[in-house]
Design a protein around this motif. Sequence first.
Motif, PDB file in Angstrom:
ATOM      1  N   TYR A  75      95.028  61.714  49.923  1.00  0.00           N
ATOM      2  CA  TYR A  75      93.833  61.979  50.725  1.00  0.00           C
ATOM      3  C   TYR A  75      93.461  63.461  50.671  1.00  0.00           C
ATOM      4  CZ  TYR A  75      94.208  57.310  52.834  1.00  0.00           C
ATOM      5  OH  TYR A  75      94.242  55.954  53.051  1.00  0.00           O
ATOM      6  N   PHE A  78      91.871  64.402  47.272  1.00  0.00           N
ATOM      7  CA  PHE A  78      90.499  63.911  47.163  1.00  0.00           C
ATOM      8  C   PHE A  78      89.566  64.699  48.077  1.00  0.00           C
ATOM      9  CE2 PHE A  78      86.916  61.270  48.395  1.00  0.00           C
ATOM     10  CZ  PHE A  78      86.431  60.878  47.156  1.00  0.00           C
ATOM     11  N   SER A  79      90.025  64.982  49.292  1.00  0.00           N
ATOM     12  CA  SER A  79      89.203  65.717  50.247  1.00  0.00           C
ATOM     13  C   SER A  79      88.889  67.116  49.724  1.00  0.00           C
ATOM     14  CB  SER A  79      89.926  65.815  51.591  1.00  0.00           C
ATOM     15  OG  SER A  79      89.179  66.573  52.508  1.00  0.00           O
ATOM     16  N   SER A 114      80.106  57.963  55.477  1.00  0.00           N
ATOM     17  CA  SER A 114      81.498  58.004  55.931  1.00  0.00           C
ATOM     18  C   SER A 114      81.871  56.745  56.707  1.00  0.00           C
ATOM     19  CB  SER A 114      81.750  59.251  56.782  1.00  0.00           C
ATOM     20  OG  SER A 114      80.887  59.287  57.897  1.00  0.00           O
ATOM     21  N   LEU A 121      87.802  51.544  53.237  1.00  0.00           N
ATOM     22  CA  LEU A 121      89.141  52.091  53.030  1.00  0.00           C
ATOM     23  C   LEU A 121      90.107  51.737  54.155  1.00  0.00           C
ATOM     24  CD1 LEU A 121      90.782  53.842  51.084  1.00  0.00           C
ATOM     25  CD2 LEU A 121      90.094  55.843  52.396  1.00  0.00           C
ATOM     26  N   SER A 178      84.519  62.601  51.712  1.00  0.00           N
ATOM     27  CA  SER A 178      85.540  63.584  52.056  1.00  0.00           C
ATOM     28  C   SER A 178      85.914  63.495  53.529  1.00  0.00           C
ATOM     29  CB  SER A 178      85.025  64.993  51.736  1.00  0.00           C
ATOM     30  OG  SER A 178      85.942  65.978  52.152  1.00  0.00           O
ATOM     31  N   ALA A 181      88.368  60.722  53.796  1.00  0.00           N
ATOM     32  CA  ALA A 181      89.671  61.164  53.305  1.00  0.00           C
ATOM     33  C   ALA A 181      90.332  62.114  54.295  1.00  0.00           C
ATOM     34  CB  ALA A 181      89.510  61.849  51.946  1.00  0.00           C
ATOM     35  N   GLY A 184      92.397  60.399  56.758  1.00  0.00           N
ATOM     36  CA  GLY A 184      93.711  60.042  56.236  1.00  0.00           C
ATOM     37  C   GLY A 184      94.655  61.231  56.196  1.00  0.00           C
TER      38      GLY A 184
END
Length: 315
Positions: A75, A78-79, A114, A121, A178, A181, A184
Amino acid sequence: MENRSARGVTYGPWLVGLGAALWGTESAWRIPLNDLFDAQVIVFWEHVLILFMFLPLLLSRLDEVRKIDAPSWGYLLFSGFAGSAVGTIFFTLALKHGNPTVVNVILNIQPVISTMGAFLLFGDRLRPSFFLYASIAILAGVFVSVAHPTLIGISFERAGLNRGTGYALVCALFWGLSTVAGRGVMIGMSLRLASSLRIVVGLTCMTLILLVYGKLHGAVLWPVAAQVHATKAIILLVLLASISGGIPLLIYFEGLRLTCASTAGYFEMMQTLAAVCITWGVFHAVLRPHQVVSALILIAAVAMVQHVQREVERH
């Protein structure tokens, strides 16, 4: 203890609003910086300076790094890539090639993205009314982008749907994902460590991007335009990294800690207000009457998206 909690409820939302408003000032620095640097280089220097500011936070939390599990690393990577690096590049490009006021209004569509990302997700439930308000927000975003509706039949670009609009939508996509992510990330590590490591990941990504595009050398990192206006370039970069970067990040998350999510969502809209005041008032990036109406509908629809989804969270 109760008094302390009450004080937090009183000023917490205003910290959220202050942090968001400071984020909204970044157009004031990015727009003139676009005349001095490539978009990727601006984001690179921004990350360098923010990392320098956050270094004490990172060093104080290094002992927590070994405790981070694999999903949290995923996470975080990716963020940092999508939000901190790539999304910010597209935002900078959008300001350069489009109407900055339109760009900042369109970015309000992020919560819709989001929310859908959290549904896919994390399995978050979606209220039926979400689809109604999301559709209204998307349609309003289209009308905000179109400066001359009568010219759509002739040319999308002449109507106002130019590269700036496209870059803004791509930025909203990356920033919206983002955000998902980031949720997470926060499950697996502390706020200070997550914020610092995201900047590290973002800087690493920007370094690799510049390397791939052959821009990691002095002639591009500090071009002639920046050399001629060196003082201006340094001041703008420092203001971008501090006033619109590291400082609002800390203020915002402190406010978020003291504020319930349903309240914070509305105070976050101070970012749009601050951005529009700057792009319209300072840079004279005006909106036509139908765009103003569309912008208000977009913001209202997004507010309703946040409201109905937070009703789900309470049950």
